[in-house]
Design a protein around this motif. Structure first.
Motif, mmCIF file in Angstrom:
data_model
loop_
_atom_site.group_PDB
_atom_site.id
_atom_site.type_symbol
_atom_site.label_atom_id
_atom_site.label_comp_id
_atom_site.label_asym_id
_atom_site.label_seq_id
_atom_site.Cartn_x
_atom_site.Cartn_y
_atom_site.Cartn_z
ATOM 1 N N ALA A 1 -0.531 2.479 3.082
ATOM 2 C CA ALA A 1 0.757 1.732 3.590
ATOM 3 C C ALA A 1 0.417 1.767 5.007
ATOM 4 O O ALA A 1 0.871 0.675 5.712
ATOM 5 C CB ALA A 1 1.868 2.559 3.200
ATOM 6 N N GLY B 1 0.902 -1.279 -0.065
ATOM 7 C CA GLY B 1 -0.114 -0.053 -0.008
ATOM 8 C C GLY B 1 0.855 1.197 0.214
ATOM 9 O O GLY B 1 1.916 0.998 0.561
ATOM 10 N N HIS B 2 0.396 2.423 -0.342
ATOM 11 C CA HIS B 2 1.071 3.539 -0.537
ATOM 12 C C HIS B 2 0.176 4.583 0.158
ATOM 13 O O HIS B 2 -1.220 4.698 0.346
ATOM 14 C CB HIS B 2 0.838 4.015 -2.010
ATOM 15 C CG HIS B 2 1.667 5.464 -2.222
ATOM 16 N ND1 HIS B 2 0.659 6.405 -2.481
ATOM 17 C CD2 HIS B 2 2.711 6.072 -2.116
ATOM 18 C CE1 HIS B 2 1.506 7.775 -2.542
ATOM 19 N NE2 HIS B 2 2.718 7.502 -2.231
ATOM 20 N N SER B 3 1.068 5.419 1.082
ATOM 21 C CA SER B 3 0.333 6.380 1.823
ATOM 22 C C SER B 3 -0.390 5.842 3.034
ATOM 23 O O SER B 3 0.147 5.106 3.905
ATOM 24 C CB SER B 3 -0.204 7.605 1.193
ATOM 25 O OG SER B 3 -0.548 8.793 1.696
ATOM 26 N N SER C 1 5.324 -1.249 2.355
ATOM 27 C CA SER C 1 4.711 -0.153 2.843
ATOM 28 C C SER C 1 5.449 1.064 2.220
ATOM 29 O O SER C 1 6.623 1.188 2.282
ATOM 30 C CB SER C 1 5.101 -0.069 4.467
ATOM 31 O OG SER C 1 4.624 1.242 4.946
ATOM 32 N N ILE C 2 4.579 1.872 1.214
ATOM 33 C CA ILE C 2 5.432 2.605 0.405
ATOM 34 C C ILE C 2 5.030 4.015 1.027
ATOM 35 O O ILE C 2 3.921 4.763 0.886
ATOM 36 C CB ILE C 2 4.913 2.577 -0.824
ATOM 37 C CG1 ILE C 2 5.013 1.364 -1.631
ATOM 38 C CG2 ILE C 2 5.340 3.690 -2.041
ATOM 39 C CD1 ILE C 2 4.111 1.015 -2.929
ATOM 40 N N ASP C 3 5.842 4.622 1.622
ATOM 41 C CA ASP C 3 5.737 6.085 2.296
ATOM 42 C C ASP C 3 4.449 6.333 3.195
ATOM 43 O O ASP C 3 3.850 7.067 3.029
ATOM 44 C CB ASP C 3 5.976 7.024 1.065
ATOM 45 C CG ASP C 3 6.604 8.375 1.574
ATOM 46 O OD1 ASP C 3 7.575 8.303 2.269
ATOM 47 O OD2 ASP C 3 6.371 9.423 0.898
ATOM 48 N N ASN D 1 5.221 6.065 -5.646
ATOM 49 C CA ASN D 1 4.170 5.013 -6.176
ATOM 50 C C ASN D 1 4.104 5.060 -7.675
ATOM 51 O O ASN D 1 3.963 3.900 -7.908
ATOM 52 C CB ASN D 1 2.719 5.608 -5.465
ATOM 53 C CG ASN D 1 1.583 4.779 -5.516
ATOM 54 O OD1 ASN D 1 1.680 3.479 -5.240
ATOM 55 N ND2 ASN D 1 0.402 5.296 -6.249
ATOM 56 N N SER D 2 4.162 6.091 -8.161
ATOM 57 C CA SER D 2 4.280 6.173 -9.599
ATOM 58 C C SER D 2 5.430 5.389 -10.411
ATOM 59 O O SER D 2 5.391 4.701 -11.218
ATOM 60 C CB SER D 2 3.991 7.370 -10.434
ATOM 61 O OG SER D 2 5.048 8.181 -10.076
ATOM 62 N N HIS E 1 6.584 12.082 -2.653
ATOM 63 C CA HIS E 1 5.473 10.798 -2.040
ATOM 64 C C HIS E 1 5.061 10.313 -3.288
ATOM 65 O O HIS E 1 4.808 9.082 -3.528
ATOM 66 C CB HIS E 1 4.492 11.884 -1.253
ATOM 67 C CG HIS E 1 3.598 10.890 -0.491
ATOM 68 N ND1 HIS E 1 3.876 9.877 0.557
ATOM 69 C CD2 HIS E 1 2.172 10.992 -0.993
ATOM 70 C CE1 HIS E 1 2.544 9.437 0.756
ATOM 71 N NE2 HIS E 1 1.593 9.868 0.116
ATOM 72 N N GLY E 2 4.409 11.028 -4.203
ATOM 73 C CA GLY E 2 3.769 10.407 -5.497
ATOM 74 C C GLY E 2 4.797 9.660 -6.329
ATOM 75 O O GLY E 2 4.280 8.571 -6.801
#
Length: 177
Positions: free
Chosen positions: A29, A24-26, A55-57, A148-149, A144-145
């Protein structure tokens, strides 16, 4: 509940519910990290432990550390999500829910964020390691973005995440080749 559903029905789709890795992100996450640490949450949902968590950021692995550092434009959102009572933050913090049965964890964090989420990730790794749980931080100079991308694109970032996942299980490793 969604992860429990996937675990129960994976075979119908040609998968293996015993080889689930959550990512997951943000805010996502934070949630996957919490599920990976909190046996009571998994039990309530009818879920088994997962192979691992990416865990993404997250920025909310340790709310006691994070809440005083929340950037101004997010203060209202964090207060809505986690409340303003510091006594409640540990129960919502994956770091404080860690135990020897927690899932292996990869904490990807932005080294450019002003609230320094990598400090939380390093604290999580330190506590996990002390408990005998595999955990590592992947600190990257991306926003942050972008964290994910950029994941999934060819390069060392994706390679490192896939290496972590491959290290969780031989069948997963074979599928990632």
């Amino acid at each position: 509940a969604a992860a429990a559903y996937v675990q129960k029905h994976a075979a119908e789709w040609g998968g293996d519910g015993n080889r689930l890795i959550l990512m997951g992100h943000s805010a996502g996450a934070h949630l996957v990290s919490l599920v990976g640490t909190a046996a009571d949450i998994r039990a309530k949902a009818g879920m088994k432990q997962v192979l691992g968590v990416v865990s993404i950021d997250a920025g909310a692995t340790d709310l006691e550390m994070q809440m005083p550092k929340v950037v101004p434009f997010l203060k209202t959102r964090y207060a809505e999500a986690f409340g303003t009572d510091p006594a409640r933050w540990p129960e919502m913090s994956p770091l404080h829910r860690l135990d020897k049965d927690s899932a292996p964890w990869l904490g990807i964090c932005s080294s450019t964020r002003p609230d320094k989420p990598c400090e939380q990730s390093e604290a999580y790794v330190k506590k996990s390691t002390a408990l005998g749980v595999k955990a590592q931080t992947l600190s990257l100079p991306m926003g942050h973005g972008k964290l994910n991308s950029a994941l999934g694109q060819k390069g060392s970032y994706t390679d490192k995440v896939e290496s972590f996942m491959a290290g969780l299980d031989g069948v997963v490793a074979a599928r990632l080749r």
